[in-house]
Design a protein around this motif. Structure first.
Motif, short mmCIF file in Angstrom:
data_model
loop_
_atom_site.label_atom_id
_atom_site.label_comp_id
_atom_site.label_asym_id
_atom_site.label_seq_id
_atom_site.Cartn_x
_atom_site.Cartn_y
_atom_site.Cartn_z
N VAL A 26 0.83 -1.23 -0.02
CA VAL A 26 0.09 -0.06 0.20
C VAL A 26 0.94 1.19 0.08
O VAL A 26 0.57 2.20 -0.65
CB VAL A 26 -1.03 -0.13 1.19
CG1 VAL A 26 -1.62 1.17 1.36
CG2 VAL A 26 -1.84 -1.20 1.14
N GLN A 27 1.76 1.21 0.85
CA GLN A 27 2.81 2.45 0.75
C GLN A 27 3.45 2.71 -0.64
O GLN A 27 3.53 3.78 -0.97
CB GLN A 27 3.78 2.13 1.97
CG GLN A 27 3.43 2.40 3.29
CD GLN A 27 4.38 2.48 4.37
OE1 GLN A 27 5.37 2.03 4.27
NE2 GLN A 27 3.90 2.59 5.39
N GLU A 28 3.95 1.45 -1.12
CA GLU A 28 4.72 1.73 -2.42
C GLU A 28 3.51 2.14 -3.40
O GLU A 28 4.05 2.94 -4.29
CB GLU A 28 5.36 0.17 -2.94
CG GLU A 28 6.42 -0.23 -1.98
CD GLU A 28 6.97 -1.55 -2.26
OE1 GLU A 28 6.31 -2.28 -3.08
OE2 GLU A 28 8.09 -1.83 -1.57
N ASP A 29 2.40 1.66 -3.51
CA ASP A 29 1.28 1.91 -4.63
C ASP A 29 0.83 3.46 -4.06
O ASP A 29 0.72 4.21 -5.20
CB ASP A 29 0.03 1.12 -4.23
CG ASP A 29 0.09 -0.27 -4.86
OD1 ASP A 29 1.35 -0.66 -5.22
OD2 ASP A 29 -0.68 -1.10 -4.41
N ALA A 30 0.98 3.88 -2.77
CA ALA A 30 0.79 5.33 -2.57
C ALA A 30 1.86 6.15 -3.04
O ALA A 30 1.75 7.26 -3.78
CB ALA A 30 0.31 5.51 -1.14
N ARG A 31 2.86 5.85 -2.71
CA ARG A 31 4.23 6.59 -3.21
C ARG A 31 4.17 6.54 -4.58
O ARG A 31 4.66 7.76 -5.30
CB ARG A 31 5.48 5.71 -2.88
CG ARG A 31 6.83 6.66 -2.83
CD ARG A 31 7.87 5.86 -1.89
NE ARG A 31 7.67 5.85 -0.35
CZ ARG A 31 7.37 4.86 0.19
NH1 ARG A 31 7.43 3.53 -0.43
NH2 ARG A 31 7.33 4.73 1.55
N GLN A 112 -8.08 17.05 -6.62
CA GLN A 112 -9.29 15.98 -6.54
C GLN A 112 -8.68 15.01 -7.05
O GLN A 112 -8.93 13.49 -6.62
CB GLN A 112 -10.47 16.66 -7.36
CG GLN A 112 -11.26 17.64 -6.31
CD GLN A 112 -12.55 18.18 -7.14
OE1 GLN A 112 -12.81 17.83 -8.26
NE2 GLN A 112 -13.26 18.79 -6.28
N GLU A 113 -7.93 14.94 -8.23
CA GLU A 113 -7.29 13.54 -8.72
C GLU A 113 -6.49 12.93 -7.94
O GLU A 113 -6.28 11.80 -7.66
CB GLU A 113 -6.75 14.19 -10.31
CG GLU A 113 -6.11 12.88 -10.65
CD GLU A 113 -5.48 13.12 -11.90
OE1 GLU A 113 -4.98 12.19 -12.66
OE2 GLU A 113 -5.34 14.32 -12.29
N THR A 114 -5.53 13.85 -7.28
CA THR A 114 -4.49 13.13 -6.05
C THR A 114 -5.22 12.48 -5.02
O THR A 114 -5.12 11.06 -4.83
CB THR A 114 -3.72 14.35 -5.61
OG1 THR A 114 -2.95 14.80 -6.76
CG2 THR A 114 -2.87 13.59 -4.73
N GLU A 115 -6.52 13.09 -4.52
CA GLU A 115 -7.30 12.60 -3.50
C GLU A 115 -7.78 11.19 -3.77
O GLU A 115 -7.86 10.05 -3.20
CB GLU A 115 -8.22 13.42 -2.88
CG GLU A 115 -9.24 12.99 -1.58
CD GLU A 115 -9.91 14.14 -1.20
OE1 GLU A 115 -10.69 13.77 -0.29
OE2 GLU A 115 -9.82 15.08 -1.83
N ALA A 116 -8.49 11.27 -4.95
CA ALA A 116 -9.25 10.31 -5.72
C ALA A 116 -8.23 8.92 -5.96
O ALA A 116 -8.57 7.79 -5.65
CB ALA A 116 -9.97 10.66 -6.77
N ARG A 117 -7.18 9.27 -6.37
CA ARG A 117 -6.19 8.06 -6.59
C ARG A 117 -5.58 7.55 -5.35
O ARG A 117 -5.47 6.36 -5.44
CB ARG A 117 -5.07 8.42 -7.64
CG ARG A 117 -5.78 8.87 -9.03
CD ARG A 117 -4.49 9.02 -10.12
NE ARG A 117 -3.59 8.12 -10.13
CZ ARG A 117 -2.32 7.90 -10.73
NH1 ARG A 117 -1.70 9.12 -11.31
NH2 ARG A 117 -1.72 7.05 -10.68
N LEU A 118 -5.50 8.34 -4.52
CA LEU A 118 -4.79 8.10 -3.14
C LEU A 118 -6.01 6.88 -2.48
O LEU A 118 -5.92 5.88 -2.00
CB LEU A 118 -4.29 9.03 -2.18
CG LEU A 118 -3.06 9.50 -2.77
CD1 LEU A 118 -2.67 10.57 -1.63
CD2 LEU A 118 -1.92 8.56 -2.71
#
Length: 132
Positions: A26-31, A112-118
């Motif tokens: 999850v951390q790697e995906d978020a990073r 919004q895109e950043t929030e949606a993707r995270l």
């Protein structure tokens, strides 16, 4: 004299190991998402920045921490031996020149895109955790 009651759940070791792995995933995906979005915001800021010599544009850089989930995009500092001290003045104004913001609008445009993707990364991790 009372004695403590101990309980041991079989399979816990595997579960804990899987959760630790998921946490790293999850951390790697978020990073990865933060890196992509920081790059996108930096590209947007480069398109928005007023250009005279191009020095300010060259100082726009994305940054993502390898240890924490922190990300930023910066402008100003040294570029090719030139001190681009005026980035703050361009973004916020001076007494003689009005503001010509480029960083803040770029960040807001992709907020919004950043929030949606995270959020999608988090939901995917939860879904994987539930489905096993």
């Amino acid at each position: 004299m009372s004695h403590p009651i101990n309980i041991r759940v079989e399979g816990t070791n595997e579960l804990i190991r899987d959760l630790r792995k998921a946490r790293i995933d999850v951390q790697e995906d978020a990073r990865k998402v933060l890196k992509e979005m920081a790059d996108k915001i930096a590209d947007d800021a480069r398109r928005r920045v007023p250009v005279d010599t191009g020095a300010l544009r060259r100082t726009i850089r994305p940054w993502v921490s390898k240890k924490t989930l922190d990300a930023s995009v910066s402008a100003g500092g040294k570029s090719g031996g030139v001190d681009v001290y005026y980035a703050h003045f361009v973004e916020h104004s001076t007494k003689k020149k009005p503001a010509r913001p480029f960083l803040y609008p770029s960040g807001r445009a992709h907020e919004q895109e950043t929030e949606a993707r995270l959020t999608a990364v988090m939901y995917e991790a939860l879904r994987k955790g539930v489905e096993g």
